[in-house]
Design a protein around this motif. Sequence first.
Motif, PDB file in Angstrom:
ATOM      1  N   VAL A 232       0.866  -1.170   0.000  1.00 11.98           N
ATOM      2  CA  VAL A 232       0.000   0.000   0.000  1.00 11.98           C
ATOM      3  C   VAL A 232       0.906   1.225   0.000  1.00 11.98           C
ATOM      4  O   VAL A 232       1.799   1.342   0.833  1.00 11.98           O
ATOM      5  CB  VAL A 232      -0.911   0.018   1.256  1.00 11.98           C
ATOM      6  N   TYR A 233       0.725   2.107  -0.977  1.00  8.33           N
ATOM      7  CA  TYR A 233       1.489   3.352  -1.060  1.00  8.33           C
ATOM      8  C   TYR A 233       0.524   4.517  -0.873  1.00  8.33           C
ATOM      9  O   TYR A 233      -0.052   4.996  -1.844  1.00  8.33           O
ATOM     10  CB  TYR A 233       2.177   3.504  -2.416  1.00  8.33           C
ATOM     11  N   PHE A 234       0.312   4.916   0.342  1.00  3.89           N
ATOM     12  CA  PHE A 234      -0.552   6.045   0.691  1.00  3.89           C
ATOM     13  C   PHE A 234      -1.975   5.873   0.154  1.00  3.89           C
ATOM     14  O   PHE A 234      -2.864   5.505   0.888  1.00  3.89           O
ATOM     15  CB  PHE A 234       0.071   7.376   0.264  1.00  3.89           C
ATOM     16  N   ASN A 235      -2.215   6.134  -1.134  1.00  2.00           N
ATOM     17  CA  ASN A 235      -3.566   5.984  -1.678  1.00  2.00           C
ATOM     18  C   ASN A 235      -3.609   4.965  -2.819  1.00  2.00           C
ATOM     19  O   ASN A 235      -4.562   4.923  -3.586  1.00  2.00           O
ATOM     20  CB  ASN A 235      -4.119   7.335  -2.175  1.00  2.00           C
ATOM     21  N   ILE A 236      -2.561   4.145  -2.943  1.00  2.00           N
ATOM     22  CA  ILE A 236      -2.491   3.156  -4.024  1.00  2.00           C
ATOM     23  C   ILE A 236      -2.353   1.758  -3.424  1.00  2.00           C
ATOM     24  O   ILE A 236      -1.522   1.529  -2.545  1.00  2.00           O
ATOM     25  CB  ILE A 236      -1.290   3.425  -4.949  1.00  2.00           C
TER      26      ILE A 236
ATOM     27  N   GLY B 270     -10.746   0.255   7.867  1.00  2.00           N
ATOM     28  CA  GLY B 270     -11.297   0.360   9.221  1.00  2.00           C
ATOM     29  C   GLY B 270     -12.796   0.089   9.168  1.00  2.00           C
ATOM     30  O   GLY B 270     -13.242  -0.873   8.556  1.00  2.00           O
ATOM     31  N   ALA B 271     -13.588   0.977   9.769  1.00  2.00           N
ATOM     32  CA  ALA B 271     -15.042   0.803   9.804  1.00  2.00           C
ATOM     33  C   ALA B 271     -15.740   1.430   8.592  1.00  2.00           C
ATOM     34  O   ALA B 271     -16.945   1.298   8.433  1.00  2.00           O
ATOM     35  CB  ALA B 271     -15.602   1.413  11.081  1.00  2.00           C
ATOM     36  N   GLY B 272     -14.967   2.100   7.723  1.00  2.00           N
ATOM     37  CA  GLY B 272     -15.582   2.778   6.585  1.00  2.00           C
ATOM     38  C   GLY B 272     -15.043   2.281   5.253  1.00  2.00           C
ATOM     39  O   GLY B 272     -14.463   1.199   5.155  1.00  2.00           O
ATOM     40  N   THR B 273     -15.262   3.074   4.216  1.00  2.00           N
ATOM     41  CA  THR B 273     -14.748   2.775   2.883  1.00  2.00           C
ATOM     42  C   THR B 273     -14.100   4.040   2.319  1.00  2.00           C
ATOM     43  O   THR B 273     -14.406   5.152   2.750  1.00  2.00           O
ATOM     44  CB  THR B 273     -15.858   2.314   1.915  1.00  2.00           C
ATOM     45  N   ILE B 274     -13.196   3.839   1.374  1.00  2.00           N
ATOM     46  CA  ILE B 274     -12.602   4.954   0.643  1.00  2.00           C
ATOM     47  C   ILE B 274     -12.925   4.720  -0.832  1.00  2.00           C
ATOM     48  O   ILE B 274     -12.637   3.642  -1.363  1.00  2.00           O
ATOM     49  CB  ILE B 274     -11.078   5.050   0.848  1.00  2.00           C
ATOM     50  N   PRO B 275     -13.533   5.703  -1.501  1.00  2.00           N
ATOM     51  CA  PRO B 275     -13.883   5.527  -2.921  1.00  2.00           C
ATOM     52  C   PRO B 275     -12.652   5.318  -3.806  1.00  2.00           C
ATOM     53  O   PRO B 275     -11.577   5.868  -3.542  1.00  2.00           O
ATOM     54  CB  PRO B 275     -14.584   6.840  -3.281  1.00  2.00           C
ATOM     55  N   VAL B 276     -12.849   4.533  -4.853  1.00  2.00           N
ATOM     56  CA  VAL B 276     -11.794   4.269  -5.827  1.00  2.00           C
ATOM     57  C   VAL B 276     -11.849   5.347  -6.905  1.00  2.00           C
ATOM     58  O   VAL B 276     -12.908   5.610  -7.480  1.00  2.00           O
ATOM     59  CB  VAL B 276     -11.965   2.865  -6.450  1.00  2.00           C
TER      60      VAL B 276
ATOM     61  N   VAL C  36      -9.286   7.924  -3.609  1.00  2.00           N
ATOM     62  CA  VAL C  36      -9.420   9.383  -3.590  1.00  2.00           C
ATOM     63  C   VAL C  36      -8.673  10.011  -2.415  1.00  2.00           C
ATOM     64  O   VAL C  36      -8.427  11.215  -2.419  1.00  2.00           O
ATOM     65  CB  VAL C  36     -10.896   9.843  -3.595  1.00  2.00           C
ATOM     66  N   SER C  37      -8.321   9.215  -1.400  1.00  2.00           N
ATOM     67  CA  SER C  37      -7.561   9.744  -0.268  1.00  2.00           C
ATOM     68  C   SER C  37      -6.601   8.686   0.249  1.00  2.00           C
ATOM     69  O   SER C  37      -6.706   7.504  -0.092  1.00  2.00           O
ATOM     70  CB  SER C  37      -8.504  10.205   0.852  1.00  2.00           C
ATOM     71  N   ASN C  38      -5.643   9.121   1.066  1.00  2.00           N
ATOM     72  CA  ASN C  38      -4.654   8.209   1.634  1.00  2.00           C
ATOM     73  C   ASN C  38      -5.284   7.251   2.638  1.00  2.00           C
ATOM     74  O   ASN C  38      -6.285   7.567   3.275  1.00  2.00           O
ATOM     75  CB  ASN C  38      -3.542   8.997   2.326  1.00  2.00           C
ATOM     76  N   ILE C  39      -4.633   6.112   2.791  1.00  2.00           N
ATOM     77  CA  ILE C  39      -5.063   5.109   3.760  1.00  2.00           C
ATOM     78  C   ILE C  39      -4.278   5.336   5.045  1.00  2.00           C
ATOM     79  O   ILE C  39      -3.043   5.400   5.010  1.00  2.00           O
ATOM     80  CB  ILE C  39      -4.796   3.689   3.236  1.00  2.00           C
TER      81      ILE C  39
ATOM     82  N   LYS D 176     -11.174  -9.565   0.599  1.00  2.00           N
ATOM     83  CA  LYS D 176      -9.760  -9.954   0.445  1.00  2.00           C
ATOM     84  C   LYS D 176      -8.922  -9.007   1.307  1.00  2.00           C
ATOM     85  O   LYS D 176      -8.887  -7.806   1.075  1.00  2.00           O
ATOM     86  CB  LYS D 176      -9.321  -9.857  -1.017  1.00  2.00           C
ATOM     87  N   PRO D 177      -8.222  -9.542   2.306  1.00  2.00           N
ATOM     88  CA  PRO D 177      -7.425  -8.683   3.183  1.00  2.00           C
ATOM     89  C   PRO D 177      -6.189  -8.137   2.468  1.00  2.00           C
ATOM     90  O   PRO D 177      -5.587  -8.799   1.663  1.00  2.00           O
ATOM     91  CB  PRO D 177      -7.026  -9.617   4.330  1.00  2.00           C
ATOM     92  N   ILE D 178      -5.856  -6.908   2.795  1.00  2.00           N
ATOM     93  CA  ILE D 178      -4.696  -6.234   2.233  1.00  2.00           C
ATOM     94  C   ILE D 178      -3.804  -5.818   3.399  1.00  2.00           C
ATOM     95  O   ILE D 178      -4.257  -5.166   4.329  1.00  2.00           O
ATOM     96  CB  ILE D 178      -5.104  -4.973   1.436  1.00  2.00           C
ATOM     97  N   GLY D 179      -2.533  -6.223   3.345  1.00  2.00           N
ATOM     98  CA  GLY D 179      -1.590  -5.810   4.392  1.00  2.00           C
ATOM     99  C   GLY D 179      -1.385  -4.315   4.326  1.00  2.00           C
ATOM    100  O   GLY D 179      -1.308  -3.736   3.250  1.00  2.00           O
ATOM    101  N   ASN D 180      -1.297  -3.654   5.466  1.00  2.00           N
ATOM    102  CA  ASN D 180      -1.161  -2.207   5.462  1.00  2.00           C
ATOM    103  C   ASN D 180       0.055  -1.769   6.260  1.00  2.00           C
ATOM    104  O   ASN D 180      -0.033  -1.437   7.438  1.00  2.00           O
ATOM    105  CB  ASN D 180      -2.424  -1.540   6.018  1.00  2.00           C
ATOM    106  N   ASN D 181       1.163  -1.768   5.591  1.00  2.00           N
ATOM    107  CA  ASN D 181       2.395  -1.184   6.134  1.00  2.00           C
ATOM    108  C   ASN D 181       2.817  -0.129   5.135  1.00  2.00           C
ATOM    109  O   ASN D 181       3.657  -0.372   4.291  1.00  2.00           O
ATOM    110  CB  ASN D 181       3.495  -2.251   6.295  1.00  2.00           C
ATOM    111  N   VAL D 182       2.158   0.996   5.188  1.00  2.00           N
ATOM    112  CA  VAL D 182       2.346   2.047   4.198  1.00  2.00           C
ATOM    113  C   VAL D 182       3.816   2.391   4.081  1.00  2.00           C
ATOM    114  O   VAL D 182       4.496   2.601   5.068  1.00  2.00           O
ATOM    115  CB  VAL D 182       1.522   3.303   4.552  1.00  2.00           C
ATOM    116  N   GLU D 183       4.298   2.450   2.837  1.00  2.00           N
ATOM    117  CA  GLU D 183       5.709   2.800   2.580  1.00  2.00           C
ATOM    118  C   GLU D 183       5.806   4.233   2.132  1.00  2.00           C
ATOM    119  O   GLU D 183       4.959   4.768   1.515  1.00  2.00           O
ATOM    120  CB  GLU D 183       6.287   1.880   1.523  1.00  2.00           C
TER     121      GLU D 183
END
Length: 150
Positions: free
Chosen positions: A59-63, A87-93, A108-111, A143-150
């Motif tokens: 995960v790269y900030f918003n990608i 988290g408990a919400g969604t972020i639009p693609v 549309v925004s950073n994770i 599908k889970p996505i690991g989140n260690n933002v680089e």
Amino acid sequence: MKAYIAAGNTPSDMAAPTKVGTYKLIVVDEAGNVSTLADSDTITVEDTTKPSYVAAGTVYFNIIDMTFDEELDGNHADPTAFVVHVGAGTIPVQRVEVEGTQLKIYLVSNIPWATAISIDYTASGSNDLVDPYGNKVSNFAGKPIGNNVE
């Protein structure tokens, strides 16, 4: 009598083709004489296997990078077919890009760092994810996505 499958007009040792394409059927008798079959005596191998999600990359900030087990067609990627749960919400693609087996989902925004992420994909019937042969990616959810933002 032996039957060979060849990519051109010479026999090969290939028992059955594994690559997509059309192959000419050539028959060789015990004396090594090659048949004179018509050009219409061919075998066509088609790809009917659906691409499958293999793993999420970084995960790269918003990608978000996702990997599939085979190449995808870059002309088919509908951003509205994806829901990214953060988290408990969604972020639009915002958009989706395809590069070979890699799918990049731009949000549309950073994770936020270390927040749980999962992705759902539901084919819409328009611009569905497909491989170059038109095989559609199956719908998937959570599908889970690991989140260690680089």
